[in-house]
Structures are given as C-alpha cells and as structure tokens.
Write a protein that holds these residues in place. Sequence first.
Motif, short mmCIF file in Angstrom:
data_model
loop_
_atom_site.label_atom_id
_atom_site.label_comp_id
_atom_site.label_asym_id
_atom_site.label_seq_id
_atom_site.Cartn_x
_atom_site.Cartn_y
_atom_site.Cartn_z
N GLN A 141 12.60 -1.87 -3.24
CA GLN A 141 13.16 -0.77 -2.29
C GLN A 141 12.05 -0.81 -1.16
N TYR A 142 10.52 -1.04 -1.35
CA TYR A 142 9.66 -1.20 -0.61
C TYR A 142 9.95 -2.31 0.47
N ALA A 143 10.62 -3.48 -0.12
CA ALA A 143 10.77 -4.48 0.81
C ALA A 143 11.65 -4.23 1.57
N LEU A 182 4.05 3.50 -4.35
CA LEU A 182 3.17 2.44 -5.02
C LEU A 182 1.91 2.51 -5.24
N ARG A 183 1.31 3.11 -4.42
CA ARG A 183 -0.30 3.41 -4.61
C ARG A 183 -0.46 4.24 -5.85
N ASP A 184 0.47 5.38 -5.90
CA ASP A 184 0.34 6.41 -6.91
C ASP A 184 0.49 5.59 -8.43
N LEU A 185 1.13 4.51 -8.55
CA LEU A 185 1.38 3.79 -9.83
C LEU A 185 0.54 2.69 -9.78
N ALA A 186 -0.60 2.62 -9.11
CA ALA A 186 -1.70 1.78 -9.07
C ALA A 186 -1.00 0.44 -8.76
N THR A 187 -0.18 0.20 -7.96
CA THR A 187 0.72 -1.20 -7.64
C THR A 187 0.13 -1.56 -6.33
N SER A 188 -0.27 -2.72 -6.05
CA SER A 188 -0.81 -3.25 -4.73
C SER A 188 0.55 -3.43 -3.91
N LEU A 189 0.34 -3.12 -2.57
CA LEU A 189 1.28 -3.55 -1.65
C LEU A 189 1.38 -4.94 -1.25
N PRO A 190 2.70 -5.32 -1.14
CA PRO A 190 2.91 -6.73 -0.85
C PRO A 190 2.04 -7.07 0.24
N THR A 191 1.37 -8.20 0.35
CA THR A 191 0.65 -8.88 1.49
C THR A 191 1.38 -9.83 2.42
N ASP A 192 2.46 -10.37 1.72
CA ASP A 192 3.33 -11.44 2.46
C ASP A 192 3.82 -10.74 3.91
#
Length: 207
Positions: A60-62, A96-106
């Motif tokens: 979804q983020y992508a 994503l940050r709430d769930l301690a998941t890093s945001l994609p850097t690509d």
Amino acid sequence: MTITASLDPTDLSTSHTPALPRSARLKADTSATHDVLDKRIMAAAPFDNQQNYVRFLQAQYAFLRDVDTLYDHAGLAALLPDLQQRRRYASIAADLRDLATSLPTDSPTPPFDAQLDLATALGWLYVSEGSKLGAAVLYKLAGKLGLDEHHGARHLAGHPDGRARHWREFTAVLDVVPLGQDGEARLIEGARAAFMRMHGHVEAQGL
C-alpha cells in the motif's frame, strides 16, 4: 385532431435507455482487473497477524507513494478544491513507523511524469480514491489486530465527513468534466495502469 392521435406506437418502444454515468462505465471497464487484485490481497490473509499486515502495508505504501504527486496536480486541484486533504501518503508512512517498520529507501521509477494529462490523472485518482471505500472493511479487520486511526491503521480510517460523501463529490466531478473521445480512452487506460501498478507492488511483497 389531437396530437396524441398522430403518434406512432412504435416510437414509444424505441426510446433510448439513459447512458450510464462515466464513473459507472469506468467501474465496469476495470472490474475484472480490480476483482483479481482484491481476491489476491485477501487470499494472502493480511489481517491474520501483524507480519502479514506489514507486508500489506508495504504494498500500500508503495502505491500511495506512486500517486502522491496526483494531489499536487494543478488540473485536478481546479476540479477538486479539497484535493490536498485527500492524500494519504503521510498517514501510511506513520502506520509503518507505528509498527517499527523502516520506510523503503529505494527510488522506484515513477509511473507517470509531472505533466500527466488530466484524463489519465483522473483514471489514476479514480483508483486511489475508490480504494478508500473498500478500506472501510479493512479498517474493521485491522481492529482485530489492535490497530486503529491512531496507531497502525491511519491510512484506512475514514474522513470525518464520511467516505461515501467524499466519493460522491469525486464522482460528481468525474462524471461531468469534458474529456473528449481520446480523453475517455486515456481515463480507462489510467485506471487500468493504476490497478496493474498495485498488482506489481503486491507481487513484490509476496502477497
């Protein structure tokens, strides 16, 4: 002699059925692609556990990153004064940050350029805005994981004015904006491209 006496009865039987609104035609033209996408996502059981949900969030983020520039599109803004308030990129990044998941850097290849024509932009926006209606069900499912509009499921939460109202306001514009014959084709192509883009993100996450 009366006017009604001169009517040919066959004239009554050949009256035309009113054409469907453009939004309804677009839904019909993209329903097959949309249905396949929905079934694939739900088959991956994204709300069975947090691990599956995070993979869904990343897809979804992508997509929301892809379409975020639509909410700065001058042509769309002229049609929808609240366009800026409709974007969800920041909210899903917070999820994503709430769930301690890093945001994609690509830096993926953008699906369209900054000069996207209005008809194609409307097709993409149709998919982005339409997904908010389905999000009503997804938001309830996210609640089973302890997620809500304040933590982990911000991008699925409805607008305070109501999802249906915002969708009606969008389709009211979509149904009447002049596009021309070529524009009608670009509208459909844009919506189909948006659905296929999401298909790609779902595949990339192994859903």
